[in-house]
Design a protein around this motif. Structure first.
Motif, PDB file in Angstrom:
ATOM      1  N   ARG A   9      39.086  35.961  33.902  1.00  0.00           N
ATOM      2  CA  ARG A   9      40.037  34.910  34.294  1.00  0.00           C
ATOM      3  C   ARG A   9      39.431  33.508  34.126  1.00  0.00           C
ATOM      4  O   ARG A   9      40.028  32.630  33.506  1.00  0.00           O
ATOM      5  CB  ARG A   9      40.398  35.162  35.760  1.00  0.00           C
ATOM      6  CG  ARG A   9      41.584  34.488  36.302  1.00  0.00           C
ATOM      7  CD  ARG A   9      41.899  35.083  37.663  1.00  0.00           C
ATOM      8  NE  ARG A   9      40.745  35.038  38.559  1.00  0.00           N
ATOM      9  CZ  ARG A   9      40.584  34.162  39.537  1.00  0.00           C
ATOM     10  NH1 ARG A   9      41.497  33.220  39.729  1.00  0.00           N
ATOM     11  NH2 ARG A   9      39.537  34.197  40.334  1.00  0.00           N
ATOM     12  N   MET A  29      35.452  46.405  33.167  1.00  0.00           N
ATOM     13  CA  MET A  29      36.007  45.041  33.313  1.00  0.00           C
ATOM     14  C   MET A  29      35.748  44.236  32.048  1.00  0.00           C
ATOM     15  O   MET A  29      36.632  43.499  31.585  1.00  0.00           O
ATOM     16  CB  MET A  29      35.354  44.347  34.510  1.00  0.00           C
ATOM     17  CG  MET A  29      35.776  44.937  35.822  1.00  0.00           C
ATOM     18  SD  MET A  29      36.303  43.627  36.924  1.00  0.00           S
ATOM     19  CE  MET A  29      36.308  44.491  38.465  1.00  0.00           C
ATOM     20  N   THR A  49      21.297  39.857  38.307  1.00  0.00           N
ATOM     21  CA  THR A  49      19.977  39.718  38.928  1.00  0.00           C
ATOM     22  C   THR A  49      18.848  39.859  37.910  1.00  0.00           C
ATOM     23  O   THR A  49      17.688  39.648  38.251  1.00  0.00           O
ATOM     24  CB  THR A  49      19.762  40.772  40.040  1.00  0.00           C
ATOM     25  OG1 THR A  49      19.790  42.076  39.452  1.00  0.00           O
ATOM     26  CG2 THR A  49      20.821  40.679  41.119  1.00  0.00           C
TER      27      THR A  49
END
Ligand SMILES: C[S@@+](CC[C@H](N)C(=O)[O-])C[C@H]1O[C@@H](n2cnc3c(N)ncnc32)[C@H](O)[C@@H]1O
Length: 205
Positions: A9, A29, A49
Protein backbone atom coordinates in the motif's frame (compact mmCIF):
# COMPACT_ATOMS: atom_id res chain seq x y z
CA UNK A 1 12.85 1.67 1.19
CA UNK A 2 9.70 0.60 3.01
CA UNK A 3 10.22 -2.09 5.68
CA UNK A 4 7.28 -4.36 6.57
CA UNK A 5 5.58 -3.22 3.36
CA UNK A 6 2.90 -5.94 3.41
CA UNK A 7 0.95 -5.98 0.16
CA UNK A 8 2.53 -2.69 -0.89
CA UNK A 9 0.00 0.00 0.00
CA UNK A 10 2.63 2.56 1.06
CA UNK A 11 5.03 1.63 -1.77
CA UNK A 12 2.27 2.20 -4.33
CA UNK A 13 1.55 5.61 -2.78
CA UNK A 14 5.20 6.63 -3.14
CA UNK A 15 5.94 4.99 -6.50
CA UNK A 16 6.66 7.55 -9.19
CA UNK A 17 8.07 10.06 -6.73
CA UNK A 18 11.43 8.20 -6.33
CA UNK A 19 12.84 4.68 -6.70
CA UNK A 20 11.08 2.43 -4.15
CA UNK A 21 12.01 -0.90 -2.59
CA UNK A 22 9.45 -2.74 -0.45
CA UNK A 23 10.64 -5.47 1.93
CA UNK A 24 8.48 -7.89 3.92
CA UNK A 25 9.19 -11.28 5.50
CA UNK A 26 5.90 -12.71 4.21
CA UNK A 27 6.40 -14.26 0.77
CA UNK A 28 2.60 -14.41 0.09
CA UNK A 29 2.28 -10.67 0.85
CA UNK A 30 5.20 -9.82 -1.45
CA UNK A 31 3.69 -12.03 -4.17
CA UNK A 32 0.41 -10.07 -3.89
CA UNK A 33 2.28 -6.77 -3.87
CA UNK A 34 4.26 -7.72 -6.98
CA UNK A 35 1.11 -8.88 -8.78
CA UNK A 36 -0.51 -5.47 -8.15
CA UNK A 37 2.64 -3.56 -9.09
CA UNK A 38 3.72 -1.11 -10.24
CA UNK A 39 6.71 -2.69 -11.95
CA UNK A 40 8.92 0.22 -10.97
CA UNK A 41 8.88 -0.99 -7.32
CA UNK A 42 11.51 -3.54 -6.30
CA UNK A 43 9.86 -6.18 -4.06
CA UNK A 44 12.02 -8.16 -1.65
CA UNK A 45 11.19 -11.04 0.71
CA UNK A 46 13.40 -10.40 3.72
CA UNK A 47 13.66 -9.85 7.44
CA UNK A 48 13.86 -6.25 8.63
CA UNK A 49 16.19 -7.35 11.45
CA UNK A 50 18.87 -8.70 9.11
CA UNK A 51 18.65 -7.24 5.61
CA UNK A 52 21.60 -6.13 3.53
CA UNK A 53 20.35 -5.29 0.05
CA UNK A 54 22.19 -2.08 -0.80
CA UNK A 55 22.27 1.59 0.13
CA UNK A 56 19.17 3.72 0.60
CA UNK A 57 18.45 7.46 0.76
CA UNK A 58 15.56 7.06 3.20
CA UNK A 59 13.80 4.27 5.15
CA UNK A 60 10.20 4.18 6.34
CA UNK A 61 8.73 1.55 8.68
CA UNK A 62 4.99 2.28 8.38
CA UNK A 63 1.81 1.23 10.07
CA UNK A 64 3.03 -0.65 13.15
CA UNK A 65 5.44 -3.00 11.36
CA UNK A 66 8.16 -2.07 13.90
CA UNK A 67 5.73 -3.01 16.72
CA UNK A 68 5.69 -6.60 15.38
CA UNK A 69 9.33 -7.11 16.34
CA UNK A 70 9.26 -9.44 19.35
CA UNK A 71 11.92 -8.01 21.68
CA UNK A 72 14.63 -5.42 22.28
CA UNK A 73 17.29 -7.50 20.52
CA UNK A 74 15.19 -7.67 17.33
CA UNK A 75 14.47 -3.91 17.47
CA UNK A 76 18.17 -3.13 17.96
CA UNK A 77 19.09 -5.45 15.08
CA UNK A 78 16.58 -3.68 12.83
CA UNK A 79 17.93 -0.24 13.74
CA UNK A 80 21.49 -1.49 13.13
CA UNK A 81 20.55 -2.77 9.65
CA UNK A 82 18.79 0.55 8.88
CA UNK A 83 21.81 2.56 10.02
CA UNK A 84 24.12 0.46 7.83
CA UNK A 85 21.85 0.99 4.79
CA UNK A 86 21.50 4.79 5.24
CA UNK A 87 25.03 5.48 4.01
CA UNK A 88 24.16 9.00 2.84
CA UNK A 89 22.85 10.01 6.26
CA UNK A 90 19.18 10.09 5.20
CA UNK A 91 16.21 9.73 7.55
CA UNK A 92 14.51 6.75 9.17
CA UNK A 93 10.80 7.25 9.94
CA UNK A 94 9.01 4.86 12.28
CA UNK A 95 5.20 4.96 12.44
CA UNK A 96 3.48 3.05 15.26
CA UNK A 97 0.09 3.38 16.99
CA UNK A 98 0.00 5.68 20.01
CA UNK A 99 -0.99 3.63 23.08
CA UNK A 100 -4.49 4.43 24.31
CA UNK A 101 -3.64 4.99 27.97
CA UNK A 102 -7.34 5.11 28.93
CA UNK A 103 -7.66 1.45 27.85
CA UNK A 104 -4.49 0.10 29.46
CA UNK A 105 -6.33 -0.48 32.75
CA UNK A 106 -8.74 -2.98 31.19
CA UNK A 107 -7.01 -6.24 30.39
CA UNK A 108 -9.60 -7.53 27.96
CA UNK A 109 -11.98 -6.23 25.31
CA UNK A 110 -14.44 -8.99 24.41
CA UNK A 111 -14.80 -10.19 20.83
CA UNK A 112 -16.67 -7.70 18.66
CA UNK A 113 -17.36 -7.01 15.01
CA UNK A 114 -14.43 -5.33 13.27
CA UNK A 115 -15.06 -5.65 9.53
CA UNK A 116 -17.51 -7.07 6.97
CA UNK A 117 -16.67 -7.63 3.32
CA UNK A 118 -16.65 -10.12 0.48
CA UNK A 119 -14.09 -12.87 -0.10
CA UNK A 120 -14.48 -14.79 -3.38
CA UNK A 121 -18.04 -13.45 -3.61
CA UNK A 122 -19.11 -14.66 -0.14
CA UNK A 123 -19.96 -12.27 2.69
CA UNK A 124 -17.34 -12.69 5.41
CA UNK A 125 -17.04 -10.85 8.70
CA UNK A 126 -14.06 -10.41 10.99
CA UNK A 127 -14.30 -10.10 14.77
CA UNK A 128 -11.50 -8.94 17.06
CA UNK A 129 -10.80 -9.79 20.71
CA UNK A 130 -8.07 -7.80 22.49
CA UNK A 131 -5.93 -8.84 25.45
CA UNK A 132 -3.70 -6.19 27.09
CA UNK A 133 -0.61 -6.69 29.23
CA UNK A 134 0.08 -3.15 30.50
CA UNK A 135 3.35 -3.95 32.30
CA UNK A 136 4.76 -5.69 29.24
CA UNK A 137 3.24 -2.89 27.06
CA UNK A 138 1.81 -5.50 24.75
CA UNK A 139 -1.42 -6.09 22.91
CA UNK A 140 -2.59 -9.50 21.75
CA UNK A 141 -5.15 -9.22 18.97
CA UNK A 142 -7.21 -12.31 18.16
CA UNK A 143 -8.98 -11.99 14.81
CA UNK A 144 -11.62 -14.50 13.70
CA UNK A 145 -13.11 -14.76 10.23
CA UNK A 146 -16.74 -15.95 9.95
CA UNK A 147 -19.06 -17.00 7.15
CA UNK A 148 -22.43 -16.88 8.91
CA UNK A 149 -21.84 -18.89 12.09
CA UNK A 150 -19.00 -20.94 10.56
CA UNK A 151 -15.51 -20.04 11.83
CA UNK A 152 -13.24 -19.97 8.76
CA UNK A 153 -9.93 -18.92 10.30
CA UNK A 154 -8.34 -17.44 13.40
CA UNK A 155 -5.13 -15.41 13.67
CA UNK A 156 -3.17 -13.81 16.49
CA UNK A 157 -0.99 -10.70 16.42
CA UNK A 158 1.27 -9.64 19.26
CA UNK A 159 2.13 -5.93 19.19
CA UNK A 160 4.45 -3.92 21.41
CA UNK A 161 3.10 -0.52 22.50
CA UNK A 162 5.81 2.14 22.43
CA UNK A 163 5.85 5.39 24.31
CA UNK A 164 7.52 8.38 22.66
CA UNK A 165 10.37 8.44 25.19
CA UNK A 166 11.03 4.75 24.74
CA UNK A 167 11.33 5.09 20.96
CA UNK A 168 13.56 8.13 21.34
CA UNK A 169 15.91 6.41 23.82
CA UNK A 170 16.03 3.26 21.69
CA UNK A 171 16.96 5.24 18.58
CA UNK A 172 19.61 7.20 20.49
CA UNK A 173 21.06 4.01 21.97
CA UNK A 174 21.35 2.55 18.47
CA UNK A 175 23.19 5.39 16.75
CA UNK A 176 20.40 7.76 15.64
CA UNK A 177 19.35 11.23 16.75
CA UNK A 178 15.66 12.08 16.76
CA UNK A 179 14.87 15.13 14.67
CA UNK A 180 11.08 15.23 15.10
CA UNK A 181 8.13 13.43 16.71
CA UNK A 182 4.61 13.77 15.28
CA UNK A 183 1.12 12.71 16.40
CA UNK A 184 -0.35 12.07 12.95
CA UNK A 185 0.57 11.66 9.29
CA UNK A 186 0.10 15.38 8.56
CA UNK A 187 2.83 16.41 11.01
CA UNK A 188 0.66 17.51 13.95
CA UNK A 189 2.53 17.63 17.26
CA UNK A 190 2.20 14.70 19.64
CA UNK A 191 -0.81 15.39 21.88
CA UNK A 192 -3.12 13.72 24.40
CA UNK A 193 -5.23 11.10 22.65
CA UNK A 194 -3.49 11.30 19.25
CA UNK A 195 -3.74 8.16 17.15
CA UNK A 196 -0.18 7.77 15.83
CA UNK A 197 3.35 8.11 17.09
CA UNK A 198 5.75 9.01 14.26
CA UNK A 199 9.44 9.50 14.84
CA UNK A 200 11.91 10.81 12.25
CA UNK A 201 15.54 10.14 13.07
CA UNK A 202 18.91 10.46 11.33
CA UNK A 203 21.97 8.25 11.73
CA UNK A 204 24.80 9.72 13.80
CA UNK A 205 28.13 9.62 11.97
C1 LIG B 1 0.43 -4.18 9.94
S1 LIG B 1 1.32 -4.86 8.56
C2 LIG B 1 1.69 -3.35 7.69
C3 LIG B 1 1.68 -3.53 6.22
C4 LIG B 1 1.91 -2.25 5.38
N1 LIG B 1 3.04 -1.47 5.87
C5 LIG B 1 0.67 -1.39 5.32
O1 LIG B 1 0.64 -0.35 5.95
O2 LIG B 1 -0.29 -1.77 4.62
C6 LIG B 1 2.87 -5.33 9.28
C7 LIG B 1 3.81 -6.03 8.31
O3 LIG B 1 5.08 -6.23 8.95
C8 LIG B 1 5.62 -7.43 8.44
N2 LIG B 1 6.70 -7.89 9.34
C9 LIG B 1 6.61 -8.23 10.64
N3 LIG B 1 7.82 -8.59 11.11
C10 LIG B 1 8.70 -8.47 10.09
C11 LIG B 1 10.10 -8.70 9.95
N4 LIG B 1 10.84 -9.14 10.97
N5 LIG B 1 10.69 -8.44 8.76
C12 LIG B 1 9.94 -8.00 7.70
N6 LIG B 1 8.60 -7.78 7.76
C13 LIG B 1 7.99 -8.01 8.94
C14 LIG B 1 4.43 -8.37 8.37
O4 LIG B 1 4.67 -9.47 7.50
C15 LIG B 1 3.34 -7.42 7.88
O5 LIG B 1 3.24 -7.43 6.48
Amino acid sequence: MVLGCGTGRVCRGLAGTRPITGLDRSAPMIERAAARGPESVRWVVGDMTSFSIGEFAEIIIPNASFAFLPDRAARAACLGACRAALTGGGPLTIDVPMPDFTLLGSAHTPEREAWTGRVNGAVVRRTREVFRAPVAQSLRLVDRYWHGEELLAESELLLHLFTADELEWMLEANGFYVEAIFGDHRGAPLSEGCARLLVRAFPLR
